[in-house]
Design a protein around this motif. Structure first.
Motif, PDB file in Angstrom:
ATOM      1  N   LEU A 212       1.031  -1.234  -0.069  1.00  0.00           N
ATOM      2  CA  LEU A 212       0.055   0.152   0.160  1.00  0.00           C
ATOM      3  C   LEU A 212       0.717   1.151  -0.109  1.00  0.00           C
ATOM      4  CD1 LEU A 212      -2.573  -0.848   2.780  1.00  0.00           C
ATOM      5  CD2 LEU A 212      -2.424  -1.869   0.163  1.00  0.00           C
ATOM      6  N   PRO A 213       0.912   2.013  -0.920  1.00  0.00           N
ATOM      7  CA  PRO A 213       1.941   3.117  -1.237  1.00  0.00           C
ATOM      8  C   PRO A 213       1.593   4.045  -0.292  1.00  0.00           C
ATOM      9  CG  PRO A 213       0.847   2.699  -3.288  1.00  0.00           C
ATOM     10  CD  PRO A 213       0.015   2.041  -2.311  1.00  0.00           C
ATOM     11  N   HIS A 214       2.423   4.724   0.666  1.00  0.00           N
ATOM     12  CA  HIS A 214       1.929   5.631   1.670  1.00  0.00           C
ATOM     13  C   HIS A 214       2.247   6.855   1.024  1.00  0.00           C
ATOM     14  CE1 HIS A 214       0.863   2.562   4.655  1.00  0.00           C
ATOM     15  NE2 HIS A 214       1.943   2.125   4.534  1.00  0.00           N
ATOM     16  N   GLY A 215       1.094   8.009   1.189  1.00  0.00           N
ATOM     17  CA  GLY A 215       1.605   9.355   0.907  1.00  0.00           C
ATOM     18  C   GLY A 215       1.583   9.530  -0.509  1.00  0.00           C
ATOM     19  N   ASP A 216       1.138   8.430  -1.337  1.00  0.00           N
ATOM     20  CA  ASP A 216       1.205   8.606  -2.931  1.00  0.00           C
ATOM     21  C   ASP A 216      -0.212   8.326  -3.460  1.00  0.00           C
ATOM     22  OD1 ASP A 216       1.540   8.585  -5.518  1.00  0.00           O
ATOM     23  OD2 ASP A 216       3.442   7.616  -5.445  1.00  0.00           O
ATOM     24  N   LYS A 217      -1.068   9.357  -3.763  1.00  0.00           N
ATOM     25  CA  LYS A 217      -2.394   8.965  -4.108  1.00  0.00           C
ATOM     26  C   LYS A 217      -2.472   8.841  -5.730  1.00  0.00           C
ATOM     27  CE  LYS A 217      -4.301  12.089  -0.712  1.00  0.00           C
ATOM     28  NZ  LYS A 217      -5.136  13.340  -0.358  1.00  0.00           N
TER      29      LYS A 217
ATOM     30  N   THR B  42      -3.685 -12.206   0.534  1.00  0.00           N
ATOM     31  CA  THR B  42      -3.038 -12.542   1.823  1.00  0.00           C
ATOM     32  C   THR B  42      -1.788 -11.160   1.883  1.00  0.00           C
ATOM     33  OG1 THR B  42      -3.050 -14.695   1.438  1.00  0.00           O
ATOM     34  CG2 THR B  42      -1.291 -13.857   3.186  1.00  0.00           C
ATOM     35  N   PHE B  43      -0.962 -10.789   1.077  1.00  0.00           N
ATOM     36  CA  PHE B  43      -0.001  -9.949   1.440  1.00  0.00           C
ATOM     37  C   PHE B  43      -0.771  -8.189   1.404  1.00  0.00           C
ATOM     38  CE2 PHE B  43       2.852 -13.008  -0.032  1.00  0.00           C
ATOM     39  CZ  PHE B  43       3.949 -12.909   0.956  1.00  0.00           C
ATOM     40  N   ALA B  44      -1.931  -8.099   0.809  1.00  0.00           N
ATOM     41  CA  ALA B  44      -2.549  -6.889   0.996  1.00  0.00           C
ATOM     42  C   ALA B  44      -3.203  -6.713   2.111  1.00  0.00           C
ATOM     43  CB  ALA B  44      -3.784  -6.753  -0.283  1.00  0.00           C
ATOM     44  N   PHE B  45      -3.920  -7.904   2.810  1.00  0.00           N
ATOM     45  CA  PHE B  45      -4.625  -7.990   4.030  1.00  0.00           C
ATOM     46  C   PHE B  45      -3.304  -7.647   5.116  1.00  0.00           C
ATOM     47  CE2 PHE B  45      -8.079 -10.768   2.315  1.00  0.00           C
ATOM     48  CZ  PHE B  45      -8.888  -9.711   1.379  1.00  0.00           C
ATOM     49  N   ALA B  46      -2.301  -8.416   5.023  1.00  0.00           N
ATOM     50  CA  ALA B  46      -1.239  -8.279   5.918  1.00  0.00           C
ATOM     51  C   ALA B  46      -0.849  -7.064   6.018  1.00  0.00           C
ATOM     52  CB  ALA B  46      -0.072  -9.456   5.534  1.00  0.00           C
ATOM     53  N   ASP B  47      -0.905  -6.007   5.007  1.00  0.00           N
ATOM     54  CA  ASP B  47      -0.379  -4.816   5.091  1.00  0.00           C
ATOM     55  C   ASP B  47      -1.281  -3.838   5.444  1.00  0.00           C
ATOM     56  OD1 ASP B  47       2.315  -5.294   4.526  1.00  0.00           O
ATOM     57  OD2 ASP B  47       2.522  -4.858   2.363  1.00  0.00           O
ATOM     58  N   GLY B  48      -2.568  -4.251   5.689  1.00  0.00           N
ATOM     59  CA  GLY B  48      -3.754  -3.288   6.073  1.00  0.00           C
ATOM     60  C   GLY B  48      -4.784  -2.992   5.316  1.00  0.00           C
TER      61      GLY B  48
ATOM     62  N   PRO C 134     -11.232  -5.082   1.903  1.00  0.00           N
ATOM     63  CA  PRO C 134     -12.318  -4.862   0.688  1.00  0.00           C
ATOM     64  C   PRO C 134     -13.064  -3.721   1.002  1.00  0.00           C
ATOM     65  CG  PRO C 134     -12.050  -7.237   1.519  1.00  0.00           C
ATOM     66  CD  PRO C 134     -11.384  -6.308   2.537  1.00  0.00           C
ATOM     67  N   SER C 135     -13.638  -2.982   0.044  1.00  0.00           N
ATOM     68  CA  SER C 135     -14.650  -1.967   0.081  1.00  0.00           C
ATOM     69  C   SER C 135     -15.293  -1.767  -1.346  1.00  0.00           C
ATOM     70  CB  SER C 135     -13.950  -0.802   0.712  1.00  0.00           C
ATOM     71  OG  SER C 135     -13.082  -0.293  -0.369  1.00  0.00           O
ATOM     72  N   ASN C 136     -15.896  -0.728  -1.214  1.00  0.00           N
ATOM     73  CA  ASN C 136     -16.682  -0.300  -2.361  1.00  0.00           C
ATOM     74  C   ASN C 136     -16.069   0.675  -3.517  1.00  0.00           C
ATOM     75  OD1 ASN C 136     -18.883  -2.056  -1.722  1.00  0.00           O
ATOM     76  ND2 ASN C 136     -19.774  -0.299  -0.600  1.00  0.00           N
ATOM     77  N   GLU C 137     -14.826   1.077  -3.016  1.00  0.00           N
ATOM     78  CA  GLU C 137     -13.914   2.052  -3.849  1.00  0.00           C
ATOM     79  C   GLU C 137     -12.694   1.843  -3.948  1.00  0.00           C
ATOM     80  OE1 GLU C 137     -15.448   5.646  -2.416  1.00  0.00           O
ATOM     81  OE2 GLU C 137     -14.203   5.591  -0.757  1.00  0.00           O
ATOM     82  N   GLY C 138     -11.864   2.347  -4.898  1.00  0.00           N
ATOM     83  CA  GLY C 138     -10.524   2.482  -4.728  1.00  0.00           C
ATOM     84  C   GLY C 138      -9.926   1.207  -4.703  1.00  0.00           C
ATOM     85  N   ARG C 139      -8.682   0.796  -4.066  1.00  0.00           N
ATOM     86  CA  ARG C 139      -7.844  -0.338  -3.908  1.00  0.00           C
ATOM     87  C   ARG C 139      -8.861  -1.500  -2.983  1.00  0.00           C
ATOM     88  NH1 ARG C 139      -4.663   2.792   0.033  1.00  0.00           N
ATOM     89  NH2 ARG C 139      -3.230   3.005  -1.556  1.00  0.00           N
ATOM     90  N   GLY C 140      -9.740  -0.886  -2.384  1.00  0.00           N
ATOM     91  CA  GLY C 140     -10.508  -1.913  -1.613  1.00  0.00           C
ATOM     92  C   GLY C 140     -11.423  -2.785  -2.677  1.00  0.00           C
ATOM     93  N   TYR C 141     -12.028  -1.850  -3.851  1.00  0.00           N
ATOM     94  CA  TYR C 141     -12.671  -2.453  -4.838  1.00  0.00           C
ATOM     95  C   TYR C 141     -12.096  -3.304  -5.593  1.00  0.00           C
ATOM     96  CZ  TYR C 141     -16.103  -2.929  -8.665  1.00  0.00           C
ATOM     97  OH  TYR C 141     -16.989  -3.596  -9.580  1.00  0.00           O
ATOM     98  N   VAL C 142     -10.646  -3.054  -5.899  1.00  0.00           N
ATOM     99  CA  VAL C 142      -9.896  -4.151  -6.847  1.00  0.00           C
ATOM    100  C   VAL C 142      -9.733  -5.285  -5.991  1.00  0.00           C
ATOM    101  CG1 VAL C 142      -7.699  -4.325  -7.603  1.00  0.00           C
ATOM    102  CG2 VAL C 142      -8.820  -2.062  -7.738  1.00  0.00           C
ATOM    103  N   LEU C 143      -9.409  -5.378  -4.623  1.00  0.00           N
ATOM    104  CA  LEU C 143      -9.515  -6.555  -3.847  1.00  0.00           C
ATOM    105  C   LEU C 143     -10.758  -7.319  -3.656  1.00  0.00           C
ATOM    106  CD1 LEU C 143      -7.456  -5.123  -0.490  1.00  0.00           C
ATOM    107  CD2 LEU C 143      -6.619  -6.325  -2.577  1.00  0.00           C
ATOM    108  N   ARG C 144     -11.797  -6.599  -3.872  1.00  0.00           N
ATOM    109  CA  ARG C 144     -13.242  -7.277  -3.855  1.00  0.00           C
ATOM    110  C   ARG C 144     -13.362  -8.072  -5.460  1.00  0.00           C
ATOM    111  NH1 ARG C 144     -18.514  -3.772  -2.573  1.00  0.00           N
ATOM    112  NH2 ARG C 144     -19.211  -5.853  -3.589  1.00  0.00           N
ATOM    113  N   ARG C 145     -12.470  -7.385  -6.436  1.00  0.00           N
ATOM    114  CA  ARG C 145     -12.615  -7.965  -7.755  1.00  0.00           C
ATOM    115  C   ARG C 145     -11.659  -9.083  -7.640  1.00  0.00           C
ATOM    116  NH1 ARG C 145     -10.768  -4.870 -12.537  1.00  0.00           N
ATOM    117  NH2 ARG C 145     -11.333  -6.613 -13.482  1.00  0.00           N
TER     118      ARG C 145
END
Length: 305
Positions: free
Chosen positions: A28-33, A280-286, A289-300
């Protein structure tokens, strides 16, 4: 050579050549939108390249966790159908922050690939950006690669950028020719001419309007896929046949009661094993899943698995 040995060989080689080993940053890139996920080893060094931050060391080497499942670099739909695409992978890289440039980067790469990893030079091809005559000449002079095995390609293939904005530059790829069994001798045939390493000559900063300005100092950013190099060195036909995936695929076989097949019937095994790693690696880094942004990608990714 198992994947752990590939990683160790790469990092140790560059440490021997004055590079500081830096831990992988989060996926998860911190400080880079501008990014949904960390998609390359250079992400954590972005401000070094642009000059916004003074480098703590002139050279670095990393094994970076990467996810490419959204944005500019998105391999999601290819996973399972090719021998080489993944949504999660480790990118082995070496970096110079204004310390060395093309000639040293090419010399390091050639020595590591042909000497340490022992890949025969006769199997290797090189691509360069079509306008980069300097890189073409260095490959001939430093590595002794014949002109007939150095191919100039356009911006789509040999000009790299981390996203729509940010550091970018012409690049040069090292490819392994896997032979006639993998199809015709056509550089567009990614199964036969298999890319193992991309050397990016960071020279520009791309703006939102598409314009480019020179970076403060020309720098180096390279990326070698751990899984791809393990595949080549282990002599298997797919990244999914390396030691990184065998246990995962075997577990999928056990749970589903379905034997793995390296052809079309094995697509589900490959998709599930890759997507499990990404999640696994995405969840481990915090991430969640959600309805937008990276959380939506994880749902996909989860739905596709």
């Amino acid at each position: 050579m198992n994947a752990r040995e590939v990683r160790k060989t790469f990092l140790s080689f560059f440490e021997e050549h004055g590079h500081t080993r830096v831990p992988s940053s989060s996926v998860l890139p911190h400080g880079d939108k501008t990014l949904l996920f960390t998609n390359a080893g250079m992400n954590q060094f972005k401000d070094y390249f642009t000059g916004r931050e003074k480098p703590r060391f002139p050279r670095a080497t990393t094994a970076q966790k990467c996810i490419r499942a959204g944005g500019k670099h998105n391999d999601l739909d290819n996973v399972g159908y090719t021998t080489r695409h993944l949504t999660f992978f480790e990118m082995l890289g070496n970096f110079s922050f204004g310390d060395y440039f093309k000639e040293d980067a090419i010399a390091f790469a050639w020595e590591l690939v042909t000497k340490r990893f022992g890949i025969s030079p006769s199997r290797l091809w090189i691509t360069v950006f079509r306008d980069d005559g300097e890189a073409r000449e260095i490959w001939r002079k430093v590595a002794g690669v014949g002109a007939e095995r150095i191919v100039g390609l356009g911006e789509k293939d040999n000009f790299w950028s981390m996203g729509d904005t940010g550091p970018c530059g012409p690049c040069s790829e090292i490819l392994v020719d896997r032979g006639d069994a993998y199809g015709p001798a056509d550089m567009d045939n990614g199964e036969r001419f298999f890319e193992i390493w991309n050397l990016v000559f960071m020279q520009f900063d791309q703006k939102a309007d598409g314009s480019r300005s020179p970076l403060p100092r020309p720098s180096i950013d390279t990326g070698m896929g751990l899984e791809r190099m393990a595949m080549v060195l282990q002599g298997v036909d797919s990244v999914f046949e390396t030691d990184l995936f065998r246990k995962l695929i075997h577990r999928v076989e056990q749970i589903t009661g379905t034997r793995y097949d390296s052809g079309a019937a094995g697509v589900p095994h490959r998709v599930i094993s890759d997507h499990i790693r990404s999640l696994t690696f995405a969840f481990a880094d915090g991430a969640e899943p959600s309805n937008e942004g990276r959380g939506y990608v994880l749902r996909r990714i989860l739905r596709r698995a």
